[in-house]
Design a protein around this motif. Structure first.
Motif, PDB file in Angstrom:
ATOM      1  N   PRO A  82      31.075   0.696 -26.323  1.00 29.52           N
ATOM      2  CA  PRO A  82      30.914   0.575 -24.865  1.00 29.52           C
ATOM      3  C   PRO A  82      30.189   1.760 -24.229  1.00 29.52           C
ATOM      4  O   PRO A  82      29.676   1.631 -23.111  1.00 29.52           O
ATOM      5  CB  PRO A  82      32.359   0.476 -24.361  1.00 29.52           C
ATOM      6  CG  PRO A  82      33.155  -0.008 -25.517  1.00 29.52           C
ATOM      7  CD  PRO A  82      32.488   0.569 -26.733  1.00 29.52           C
ATOM      8  N   GLU A  83      30.142   2.896 -24.932  1.00 26.97           N
ATOM      9  CA  GLU A  83      29.501   4.093 -24.398  1.00 26.97           C
ATOM     10  C   GLU A  83      28.028   4.190 -24.775  1.00 26.97           C
ATOM     11  O   GLU A  83      27.356   5.163 -24.407  1.00 26.97           O
ATOM     12  CB  GLU A  83      30.232   5.340 -24.903  1.00 26.97           C
ATOM     13  CG  GLU A  83      31.682   5.429 -24.489  1.00 26.97           C
ATOM     14  CD  GLU A  83      31.815   5.639 -22.985  1.00 26.97           C
ATOM     15  OE1 GLU A  83      31.128   6.527 -22.444  1.00 26.97           O
ATOM     16  OE2 GLU A  83      32.609   4.908 -22.355  1.00 26.97           O
ATOM     17  N   PHE A  84      27.509   3.210 -25.496  1.00 29.84           N
ATOM     18  CA  PHE A  84      26.138   3.274 -26.016  1.00 29.84           C
ATOM     19  C   PHE A  84      25.115   3.538 -24.917  1.00 29.84           C
ATOM     20  O   PHE A  84      24.292   4.456 -25.014  1.00 29.84           O
ATOM     21  CB  PHE A  84      25.808   1.975 -26.757  1.00 29.84           C
ATOM     22  CG  PHE A  84      24.370   1.864 -27.195  1.00 29.84           C
ATOM     23  CD1 PHE A  84      23.939   2.483 -28.357  1.00 29.84           C
ATOM     24  CD2 PHE A  84      23.449   1.135 -26.440  1.00 29.84           C
ATOM     25  CE1 PHE A  84      22.611   2.379 -28.776  1.00 29.84           C
ATOM     26  CE2 PHE A  84      22.135   1.028 -26.847  1.00 29.84           C
ATOM     27  CZ  PHE A  84      21.704   1.652 -28.012  1.00 29.84           C
ATOM     28  N   ARG A  85      25.151   2.755 -23.865  1.00 29.48           N
ATOM     29  CA  ARG A  85      24.120   2.877 -22.833  1.00 29.48           C
ATOM     30  C   ARG A  85      24.259   4.192 -22.062  1.00 29.48           C
ATOM     31  O   ARG A  85      23.256   4.811 -21.693  1.00 29.48           O
ATOM     32  CB  ARG A  85      24.156   1.673 -21.889  1.00 29.48           C
ATOM     33  CG  ARG A  85      23.883   0.352 -22.630  1.00 29.48           C
ATOM     34  CD  ARG A  85      23.599  -0.805 -21.689  1.00 29.48           C
ATOM     35  NE  ARG A  85      23.675  -2.092 -22.392  1.00 29.48           N
ATOM     36  CZ  ARG A  85      23.216  -3.249 -21.928  1.00 29.48           C
ATOM     37  NH1 ARG A  85      22.651  -3.290 -20.728  1.00 29.48           N
ATOM     38  NH2 ARG A  85      23.324  -4.369 -22.619  1.00 29.48           N
ATOM     39  N   ASN A 103      20.267  -4.263 -35.535  1.00 30.90           N
ATOM     40  CA  ASN A 103      20.210  -5.377 -36.491  1.00 30.90           C
ATOM     41  C   ASN A 103      19.550  -6.621 -35.901  1.00 30.90           C
ATOM     42  O   ASN A 103      19.540  -7.688 -36.529  1.00 30.90           O
ATOM     43  CB  ASN A 103      21.604  -5.704 -37.030  1.00 30.90           C
ATOM     44  CG  ASN A 103      22.552  -6.257 -35.973  1.00 30.90           C
ATOM     45  OD1 ASN A 103      22.140  -6.785 -34.942  1.00 30.90           O
ATOM     46  ND2 ASN A 103      23.852  -6.148 -36.228  1.00 30.90           N
ATOM     47  N   LEU A 104      19.007  -6.504 -34.698  1.00 30.57           N
ATOM     48  CA  LEU A 104      18.254  -7.547 -33.986  1.00 30.57           C
ATOM     49  C   LEU A 104      19.148  -8.655 -33.421  1.00 30.57           C
ATOM     50  O   LEU A 104      19.053  -8.999 -32.243  1.00 30.57           O
ATOM     51  CB  LEU A 104      17.167  -8.167 -34.876  1.00 30.57           C
ATOM     52  CG  LEU A 104      16.034  -7.216 -35.271  1.00 30.57           C
ATOM     53  CD1 LEU A 104      15.083  -7.877 -36.244  1.00 30.57           C
ATOM     54  CD2 LEU A 104      15.264  -6.758 -34.029  1.00 30.57           C
ATOM     55  N   THR A 105      20.052  -9.243 -34.232  1.00 33.10           N
ATOM     56  CA  THR A 105      20.867 -10.343 -33.720  1.00 33.10           C
ATOM     57  C   THR A 105      21.840  -9.876 -32.650  1.00 33.10           C
ATOM     58  O   THR A 105      22.355 -10.701 -31.882  1.00 33.10           O
ATOM     59  CB  THR A 105      21.660 -11.021 -34.855  1.00 33.10           C
ATOM     60  OG1 THR A 105      22.546 -10.073 -35.462  1.00 33.10           O
ATOM     61  CG2 THR A 105      20.704 -11.571 -35.915  1.00 33.10           C
ATOM     62  N   ILE A 106      22.080  -8.568 -32.565  1.00 29.69           N
ATOM     63  CA  ILE A 106      22.976  -8.029 -31.544  1.00 29.69           C
ATOM     64  C   ILE A 106      22.465  -8.345 -30.137  1.00 29.69           C
ATOM     65  O   ILE A 106      23.238  -8.437 -29.179  1.00 29.69           O
ATOM     66  CB  ILE A 106      23.151  -6.502 -31.710  1.00 29.69           C
ATOM     67  CG1 ILE A 106      24.268  -5.953 -30.824  1.00 29.69           C
ATOM     68  CG2 ILE A 106      21.844  -5.775 -31.423  1.00 29.69           C
ATOM     69  CD1 ILE A 106      25.635  -6.435 -31.196  1.00 29.69           C
ATOM     70  N   LEU A 107      21.160  -8.555 -30.001  1.00 29.01           N
ATOM     71  CA  LEU A 107      20.573  -8.840 -28.691  1.00 29.01           C
ATOM     72  C   LEU A 107      21.117 -10.133 -28.088  1.00 29.01           C
ATOM     73  O   LEU A 107      21.046 -10.330 -26.870  1.00 29.01           O
ATOM     74  CB  LEU A 107      19.049  -8.942 -28.796  1.00 29.01           C
ATOM     75  CG  LEU A 107      18.287  -7.706 -29.260  1.00 29.01           C
ATOM     76  CD1 LEU A 107      16.791  -7.967 -29.234  1.00 29.01           C
ATOM     77  CD2 LEU A 107      18.622  -6.489 -28.410  1.00 29.01           C
ATOM     78  N   PHE A 108      21.680 -11.016 -28.935  1.00 24.61           N
ATOM     79  CA  PHE A 108      22.157 -12.317 -28.458  1.00 24.61           C
ATOM     80  C   PHE A 108      23.676 -12.404 -28.405  1.00 24.61           C
ATOM     81  O   PHE A 108      24.229 -13.478 -28.145  1.00 24.61           O
ATOM     82  CB  PHE A 108      21.611 -13.430 -29.355  1.00 24.61           C
ATOM     83  CG  PHE A 108      20.111 -13.425 -29.455  1.00 24.61           C
ATOM     84  CD1 PHE A 108      19.314 -13.723 -28.367  1.00 24.61           C
ATOM     85  CD2 PHE A 108      19.485 -13.081 -30.646  1.00 24.61           C
ATOM     86  CE1 PHE A 108      17.935 -13.695 -28.450  1.00 24.61           C
ATOM     87  CE2 PHE A 108      18.103 -13.059 -30.747  1.00 24.61           C
ATOM     88  CZ  PHE A 108      17.325 -13.370 -29.642  1.00 24.61           C
ATOM     89  N   GLU A 109      24.364 -11.289 -28.654  1.00 21.95           N
ATOM     90  CA  GLU A 109      25.822 -11.301 -28.627  1.00 21.95           C
ATOM     91  C   GLU A 109      26.338 -11.284 -27.185  1.00 21.95           C
ATOM     92  O   GLU A 109      25.729 -10.680 -26.304  1.00 21.95           O
ATOM     93  CB  GLU A 109      26.375 -10.085 -29.370  1.00 21.95           C
ATOM     94  CG  GLU A 109      26.230 -10.160 -30.873  1.00 21.95           C
ATOM     95  CD  GLU A 109      27.071 -11.262 -31.481  1.00 21.95           C
ATOM     96  OE1 GLU A 109      28.283 -11.344 -31.170  1.00 21.95           O
ATOM     97  OE2 GLU A 109      26.517 -12.056 -32.263  1.00 21.95           O
ATOM     98  N   PRO A 110      27.478 -11.931 -26.931  1.00 19.36           N
ATOM     99  CA  PRO A 110      28.088 -11.861 -25.597  1.00 19.36           C
ATOM    100  C   PRO A 110      28.365 -10.411 -25.209  1.00 19.36           C
ATOM    101  O   PRO A 110      28.823  -9.611 -26.027  1.00 19.36           O
ATOM    102  CB  PRO A 110      29.403 -12.632 -25.785  1.00 19.36           C
ATOM    103  CG  PRO A 110      29.150 -13.554 -26.943  1.00 19.36           C
ATOM    104  CD  PRO A 110      28.230 -12.806 -27.856  1.00 19.36           C
ATOM    105  N   GLY A 111      28.051 -10.082 -23.973  1.00 23.79           N
ATOM    106  CA  GLY A 111      28.247  -8.721 -23.499  1.00 23.79           C
ATOM    107  C   GLY A 111      27.041  -7.829 -23.687  1.00 23.79           C
ATOM    108  O   GLY A 111      27.020  -6.693 -23.197  1.00 23.79           O
ATOM    109  N   GLN A 112      26.026  -8.312 -24.404  1.00 22.60           N
ATOM    110  CA  GLN A 112      24.827  -7.516 -24.653  1.00 22.60           C
ATOM    111  C   GLN A 112      23.638  -7.984 -23.818  1.00 22.60           C
ATOM    112  O   GLN A 112      22.490  -7.652 -24.123  1.00 22.60           O
ATOM    113  CB  GLN A 112      24.468  -7.556 -26.146  1.00 22.60           C
ATOM    114  CG  GLN A 112      25.529  -6.967 -27.058  1.00 22.60           C
ATOM    115  CD  GLN A 112      25.770  -5.494 -26.810  1.00 22.60           C
ATOM    116  OE1 GLN A 112      24.880  -4.777 -26.340  1.00 22.60           O
ATOM    117  NE2 GLN A 112      26.972  -5.010 -27.125  1.00 22.60           N
ATOM    118  N   GLU A 113      23.920  -8.737 -22.778  1.00 24.43           N
ATOM    119  CA  GLU A 113      22.848  -9.215 -21.913  1.00 24.43           C
ATOM    120  C   GLU A 113      22.056  -8.026 -21.344  1.00 24.43           C
ATOM    121  O   GLU A 113      22.635  -7.035 -20.901  1.00 24.43           O
ATOM    122  CB  GLU A 113      23.433 -10.034 -20.757  1.00 24.43           C
ATOM    123  CG  GLU A 113      24.076 -11.341 -21.192  1.00 24.43           C
ATOM    124  CD  GLU A 113      25.495 -11.185 -21.733  1.00 24.43           C
ATOM    125  OE1 GLU A 113      26.041 -12.173 -22.247  1.00 24.43           O
ATOM    126  OE2 GLU A 113      26.048 -10.065 -21.624  1.00 24.43           O
ATOM    127  N   GLY A 114      20.744  -8.139 -21.357  1.00 20.75           N
ATOM    128  CA  GLY A 114      19.889  -7.089 -20.817  1.00 20.75           C
ATOM    129  C   GLY A 114      19.699  -5.898 -21.742  1.00 20.75           C
ATOM    130  O   GLY A 114      19.068  -4.906 -21.351  1.00 20.75           O
TER     131      GLY A 114
END
Length: 317
Positions: A82-85, A103-114
């Protein structure tokens, strides 16, 4: 049988020492939305280890105090912390170059919008794992459906300006062999990747990093179960190149685990080999003094970085 034990016996790998620290590589936790066969940290969806906000604060203090030029974020999927950004924004405000090992697919995980837009706005370098340019090989190594999602993610990143020019937003891909073999010539493989990904999917990227698989944790366990551990180690040793010693990542990088402990590299971190072989080295120590000139803790797995064309976080040496 523990996959790492044979590596920790006496080694004949030559002694080396570190120079000035240029990169702080931080593992933000082992939580990941994938469970890859070659993963040397055993990351996955059920891991709970995560760097705390307090340690994130210390990372920022160290970046200030040591004037480190590059922050290299890894995991698991580092973006799942949660502290990444907050960490990325703070590092960029200090003028630090940030690398996201994505890993690229993380872009489509819930909570990773934007997420992709955030990376682009902060001019974060994306180093993305794509172990092959064919669907079957990627899904075999990373899970069903991963290849298609990865291509969609690359196309999205391209649409934001990633990979278009050498001066623009940097997008580099990572290749790992499918088994206990050395990676092929990086330059030739990069040409194949660029041709195949552009011709079939319109995807462009800056460079390809061809990395050797390390015989530790999940990959090491697989080697042992198949009776391939010793032959693979012999392959690495037979292909040792002294010239690669000058470029190994541990000379200019310090690795930090999710608990704030220090190591000479990410692989030593997984083996519990502390910075310089001294137990108890912690992130706070970097606020008091740097690590320049310290001896580097080596073991047999170091042959994985010096075999053939060499292997580092930045690809072939």
């Amino acid at each position: 049988m523990h996959a790492t034990l044979p590596l920790l016996e006496a080694t004949d790998f030559p002694p080396i020492s570190r120079g000035a620290t240029e990169t702080l590589q931080v593992n933000l936790g082992y939580l990941c939305n994938q469970s890859c066969v070659h993963c040397h940290v055993n990351a996955g969806p059920h891991r709970t280890e995560m760097m705390t906000p307090e340690l994130i604060d210390t990372i920022i203090e160290v970046l200030k105090a040591r004037r480190i030029g590059t922050l290299d974020l890894t995991g698991g999927a580092p973006e799942m912390n949660p502290e990444f950004r907050r960490l990325v924004s703070a590092a960029r405000a200090l003028g630090v170059h940030v690398i996201d090992r994505c890993n690229l697919t993380i872009l489509f995980e819930p909570g990773q919008e934007g997420l992709a837009e955030f990376l682009a706005e902060n001019r974060v370098e994306v180093v993305a794992s794509l172990p092959c340019y064919s669907l079957d090989n990627v899904d075999k190594q990373r899970g069903k459906g991963v290849f298609d999602k990865s291509i969609r993610a690359l196309q999205h990143l391209n649409g934001l300006g990633y990979g278009q020019t050498q001066e623009g937003l940097q997008l580099n891909l990572v290749y790992n062999p499918q088994g206990p073999v050395l990676p092929p010539n990086q330059e030739a493989l990069q040409a194949d990747y660029k041709r195949e990904l552009f011709d079939h999917f319109g995807v462009v990227f800056n460079g390809l990093y061809a990395l050797a698989n390390m015989p530790i944790n999940r990959f090491g366990s697989m080697l042992i179960s198949k009776g391939q551990f010793e032959p693979y180690m012999e392959l690495l040793k037979q292909n040792y190149s002294e010239a690669n010693l000058h470029g190994v990542m541990c000379r200019s990088l310090i690795s930090v685990d999710w608990q704030g402990r220090l190591y000479d590299c990410d692989f030593n971190q997984q083996l519990g080999l502390a910075l310089g072989g001294k137990t108890g080295a912690r992130l706070d120590d970097l606020l008091k003094k740097d690590a320049d000139g310290l001896g580097i803790c080596v073991a047999d797995h170091c042959y994985g970085c010096t075999a053939g064309q060499g292997s580092s976080c930045g690809g072939a040496l």
